[in-house]
Design a protein around this motif. Structure first.
Motif, PDB file in Angstrom:
ATOM      1  N   TYR A 144     -33.698  87.759 -17.522  1.00  0.00           N
ATOM      2  CA  TYR A 144     -34.443  87.948 -15.888  1.00  0.00           C
ATOM      3  C   TYR A 144     -34.858  87.001 -16.291  1.00  0.00           C
ATOM      4  O   TYR A 144     -35.249  86.499 -14.789  1.00  0.00           O
ATOM      5  CB  TYR A 144     -34.810  89.254 -16.195  1.00  0.00           C
ATOM      6  N   ASP A 145     -36.002  86.824 -17.450  1.00  0.00           N
ATOM      7  CA  ASP A 145     -36.355  85.240 -16.756  1.00  0.00           C
ATOM      8  C   ASP A 145     -35.923  83.891 -16.608  1.00  0.00           C
ATOM      9  O   ASP A 145     -36.395  82.989 -15.846  1.00  0.00           O
ATOM     10  CB  ASP A 145     -37.589  85.328 -17.723  1.00  0.00           C
ATOM     11  N   TYR A 146     -35.143  84.010 -17.175  1.00  0.00           N
ATOM     12  CA  TYR A 146     -34.403  82.167 -17.365  1.00  0.00           C
ATOM     13  C   TYR A 146     -33.265  82.751 -15.846  1.00  0.00           C
ATOM     14  O   TYR A 146     -32.843  82.007 -16.078  1.00  0.00           O
ATOM     15  CB  TYR A 146     -32.975  82.784 -18.934  1.00  0.00           C
ATOM     16  N   ALA A 147     -32.928  83.604 -15.482  1.00  0.00           N
ATOM     17  CA  ALA A 147     -31.735  83.723 -14.256  1.00  0.00           C
ATOM     18  C   ALA A 147     -32.986  84.159 -12.922  1.00  0.00           C
ATOM     19  O   ALA A 147     -33.031  82.697 -11.793  1.00  0.00           O
ATOM     20  CB  ALA A 147     -31.621  85.021 -14.473  1.00  0.00           C
ATOM     21  N   TYR A 148     -34.367  84.005 -12.697  1.00  0.00           N
ATOM     22  CA  TYR A 148     -35.098  83.704 -11.631  1.00  0.00           C
ATOM     23  C   TYR A 148     -35.608  82.058 -12.079  1.00  0.00           C
ATOM     24  O   TYR A 148     -35.174  82.003 -11.323  1.00  0.00           O
ATOM     25  CB  TYR A 148     -35.919  84.228 -12.226  1.00  0.00           C
ATOM     26  N   LEU A 149     -35.639  81.124 -12.877  1.00  0.00           N
ATOM     27  CA  LEU A 149     -35.716  80.547 -13.274  1.00  0.00           C
ATOM     28  C   LEU A 149     -34.679  79.205 -13.041  1.00  0.00           C
ATOM     29  O   LEU A 149     -34.407  78.311 -11.735  1.00  0.00           O
ATOM     30  CB  LEU A 149     -36.151  80.113 -14.689  1.00  0.00           C
ATOM     31  N   ALA A 150     -33.066  79.838 -13.463  1.00  0.00           N
ATOM     32  CA  ALA A 150     -32.135  79.161 -11.939  1.00  0.00           C
ATOM     33  C   ALA A 150     -32.099  79.558 -11.126  1.00  0.00           C
ATOM     34  O   ALA A 150     -31.691  78.450 -10.058  1.00  0.00           O
ATOM     35  CB  ALA A 150     -31.066  80.003 -13.099  1.00  0.00           C
ATOM     36  N   LEU A 151     -32.376  80.576 -10.139  1.00  0.00           N
ATOM     37  CA  LEU A 151     -32.793  80.545  -9.141  1.00  0.00           C
ATOM     38  C   LEU A 151     -33.649  79.975  -7.959  1.00  0.00           C
ATOM     39  O   LEU A 151     -33.373  79.047  -7.315  1.00  0.00           O
ATOM     40  CB  LEU A 151     -33.570  82.526  -8.229  1.00  0.00           C
ATOM     41  N   VAL A 152     -34.950  79.736  -8.477  1.00  0.00           N
ATOM     42  CA  VAL A 152     -36.185  78.886  -8.485  1.00  0.00           C
ATOM     43  C   VAL A 152     -35.815  77.149  -8.230  1.00  0.00           C
ATOM     44  O   VAL A 152     -35.589  76.828  -7.555  1.00  0.00           O
ATOM     45  CB  VAL A 152     -37.458  78.967  -9.140  1.00  0.00           C
ATOM     46  N   PHE A 153     -34.817  76.690  -9.173  1.00  0.00           N
ATOM     47  CA  PHE A 153     -34.055  75.579  -9.451  1.00  0.00           C
ATOM     48  C   PHE A 153     -33.634  75.033  -8.809  1.00  0.00           C
ATOM     49  O   PHE A 153     -33.061  74.919  -7.811  1.00  0.00           O
ATOM     50  CB  PHE A 153     -33.852  75.132 -10.979  1.00  0.00           C
ATOM     51  N   GLY A 154     -32.734  76.259  -8.555  1.00  0.00           N
ATOM     52  CA  GLY A 154     -31.759  76.803  -7.194  1.00  0.00           C
ATOM     53  C   GLY A 154     -32.215  75.778  -5.371  1.00  0.00           C
ATOM     54  O   GLY A 154     -31.430  75.428  -4.755  1.00  0.00           O
ATOM     55  N   MET A 155     -33.381  76.932  -5.593  1.00  0.00           N
ATOM     56  CA  MET A 155     -33.533  76.715  -4.487  1.00  0.00           C
ATOM     57  C   MET A 155     -34.363  75.326  -4.494  1.00  0.00           C
ATOM     58  O   MET A 155     -34.411  74.875  -3.615  1.00  0.00           O
ATOM     59  CB  MET A 155     -35.243  77.807  -3.979  1.00  0.00           C
ATOM     60  N   ILE A 156     -35.119  75.353  -5.529  1.00  0.00           N
ATOM     61  CA  ILE A 156     -35.656  73.501  -5.451  1.00  0.00           C
ATOM     62  C   ILE A 156     -34.191  73.003  -5.334  1.00  0.00           C
ATOM     63  O   ILE A 156     -34.589  71.860  -3.794  1.00  0.00           O
ATOM     64  CB  ILE A 156     -36.010  72.840  -6.587  1.00  0.00           C
ATOM     65  N   ALA A 157     -33.101  73.472  -5.429  1.00  0.00           N
ATOM     66  CA  ALA A 157     -32.572  71.735  -4.856  1.00  0.00           C
ATOM     67  C   ALA A 157     -31.926  72.091  -3.358  1.00  0.00           C
ATOM     68  O   ALA A 157     -30.867  70.682  -3.057  1.00  0.00           O
ATOM     69  CB  ALA A 157     -30.903  71.816  -6.175  1.00  0.00           C
ATOM     70  N   VAL A 158     -31.954  73.362  -3.136  1.00  0.00           N
ATOM     71  CA  VAL A 158     -31.288  73.497  -1.919  1.00  0.00           C
ATOM     72  C   VAL A 158     -32.138  72.892  -0.902  1.00  0.00           C
ATOM     73  O   VAL A 158     -31.764  71.948   0.310  1.00  0.00           O
ATOM     74  CB  VAL A 158     -31.233  75.308  -1.582  1.00  0.00           C
ATOM     75  N   PHE A 159     -33.483  72.900  -1.027  1.00  0.00           N
ATOM     76  CA  PHE A 159     -34.405  72.561   0.088  1.00  0.00           C
ATOM     77  C   PHE A 159     -34.731  71.163  -0.028  1.00  0.00           C
ATOM     78  O   PHE A 159     -34.621  70.346   0.565  1.00  0.00           O
ATOM     79  CB  PHE A 159     -35.902  73.272  -0.101  1.00  0.00           C
ATOM     80  N   TYR A 160     -34.699  70.791  -1.275  1.00  0.00           N
ATOM     81  CA  TYR A 160     -34.483  68.857  -1.600  1.00  0.00           C
ATOM     82  C   TYR A 160     -32.754  68.475  -0.601  1.00  0.00           C
ATOM     83  O   TYR A 160     -33.793  67.610   0.161  1.00  0.00           O
ATOM     84  CB  TYR A 160     -34.436  68.633  -2.553  1.00  0.00           C
ATOM     85  N   VAL A 161     -32.164  68.638  -1.197  1.00  0.00           N
ATOM     86  CA  VAL A 161     -31.215  68.520   0.018  1.00  0.00           C
ATOM     87  C   VAL A 161     -31.408  68.355   1.286  1.00  0.00           C
ATOM     88  O   VAL A 161     -31.035  67.550   2.137  1.00  0.00           O
ATOM     89  CB  VAL A 161     -29.691  69.571  -0.755  1.00  0.00           C
ATOM     90  N   LEU A 162     -32.074  69.413   1.833  1.00  0.00           N
ATOM     91  CA  LEU A 162     -31.986  69.835   2.866  1.00  0.00           C
ATOM     92  C   LEU A 162     -32.725  68.906   3.760  1.00  0.00           C
ATOM     93  O   LEU A 162     -32.671  68.341   5.232  1.00  0.00           O
ATOM     94  CB  LEU A 162     -31.871  70.836   3.343  1.00  0.00           C
ATOM     95  N   ILE A 163     -33.718  68.553   3.234  1.00  0.00           N
ATOM     96  CA  ILE A 163     -34.732  67.980   3.699  1.00  0.00           C
ATOM     97  C   ILE A 163     -34.938  66.141   3.429  1.00  0.00           C
ATOM     98  O   ILE A 163     -35.134  65.669   4.325  1.00  0.00           O
ATOM     99  CB  ILE A 163     -36.645  67.943   2.642  1.00  0.00           C
TER     100      ILE A 163
END
Length: 315
Positions: A144-163
């Motif tokens: 779970y911890d690894y999956a959530y880390l991947a989710l958080v980094f995925g959200m960073i990538a999404v927001f980075y691209v959008l911004i």
């Protein structure tokens, strides 16, 4: 500490740093690209966290909520509520001098924190909300911890691209023109009030998403997490250290400051018992020295400040 313990700590560290990186990206929209002095970050962070916790938690006899809604709805509702709060704050303040936004934002942030602190029917006061659902845990089990880390980094990538796409568009260049000289931007025909309001709302929505990610990772939420020092001051330090107006710098600064903050926790554990009670102020003093060192070494931050509106970069 065993190898497994070190890995677990690094995953925990990276996940929290990633959540703070999203907060810093939200602030970068407001201050780095538009020049909006928001010192109420903790309020938007708290609104996102509590909104998601209330909507997705199971029923509890003494708390508001218990709706048991899916995590996805919690995420988007967190961003929506934070954006609405930014709209309410921005309409009466953004037509005035810049310092009015600072006063209003910190006042609203503290009001939000004290509401959650004192209104026990709403969020259990100082005891907070425990047992917040972690939907990915059932799916990934021990990973779970690894999956959530991947989710958080995925959200960073999404927001980075959008911004990045936003600030490189005509809209983003107009924001940067306001940052450099609002009077000139207004004289050029730009609706500076509308643009500033949009930037404030956009950044606050990002902060609300960060709050939702935080509450579902920790599975507990209390008003102590949103005190000005941890919910606002350290976010400003992260942005300044990394480079205001630079999205890469915002992320880099977050991980650098969070690493130092984490290391100071170990350092203060070595203090004599007489000084142990003063460990928190010592940590903030160390962060202050870091900020001074960076400003002396790189006044524009580690990654420098982007000036996309003028077709170049300055370092």
């Amino acid at each position: 500490m065993s190898f497994e313990g070190i890995v677990a700590y690094l995953v925990f560290f990276a996940t929290l740093a990633g959540i703070y990186a999203i907060l810093t990206l939200g602030l970068n929209i407001q201050w780095g690209f538009t020049g909006l002095f928001n010192i109420g970050i903790a309020g938007f962070f708290a609104l996102g966290a509590y909104t998601s916790a209330i909507l997705t938690s199971v029923p509890h006899p003494s708390l508001l909520g218990g709706f048991g809604l899916p995590l996805t709805i919690g995420f988007f509702a967190a961003g929506l509520v934070s954006g609405i709060a930014a709209l309410i704050i921005g309409i009466p303040t953004l037509r005035l001098r810049e310092d009015y936004l600072a006063i209003a934002s910190i006042g609203i942030a503290e009001t939000i924190r004290f509401i959650f602190l004192n209104e026990r029917w709403l969020a259990n006061g100082t005891r907070g909300i425990a047992g917040i659902p972690q939907p990915l845990r059932d799916t990934f089990g021990p990973y779970y911890d690894y999956a959530y880390l991947a989710l958080v980094f995925g959200m960073i990538a999404v927001f980075y691209v959008l911004i990045e796409r936003a600030v490189r568009s005509p809209w983003g260049r107009a924001l940067q023109a306001i940052r450099e000289d609002e009077v000139v931007a207004r004289a050029s025909g730009k609706d500076t009030f509308r643009l500033k309001l949009e930037a404030l709302i956009f950044g606050s929505i990002v902060m609300g998403f960060a709050g939702s990610l935080y509450t579902h990772f920790i599975a507990f939420i209390g008003p102590q997490a949103f005190e000005p020092m941890l919910g606002t001051f350290i976010i400003w330090v992260m942005l300044i250290v990394g480079g205001s107006g630079n999205n890469k710098g915002a992320i880099i600064g977050t991980f650098v400051v969070w690493a130092i903050w984490s290391m100071t926790e170990f350092a203060t554990d070595l203090l004599p018992s007489a000084l142990a009670a003063r460990s928190a102020p010592v940590r903030f003093i160390l962060i202050g020295f870091l900020l001074i060192a960076v400003l002396l070494w790189r006044p524009s931050g580690i990654a420098g400040r982007t000036r996309a509106a003028y077709g170049g970069e300055s370092h």
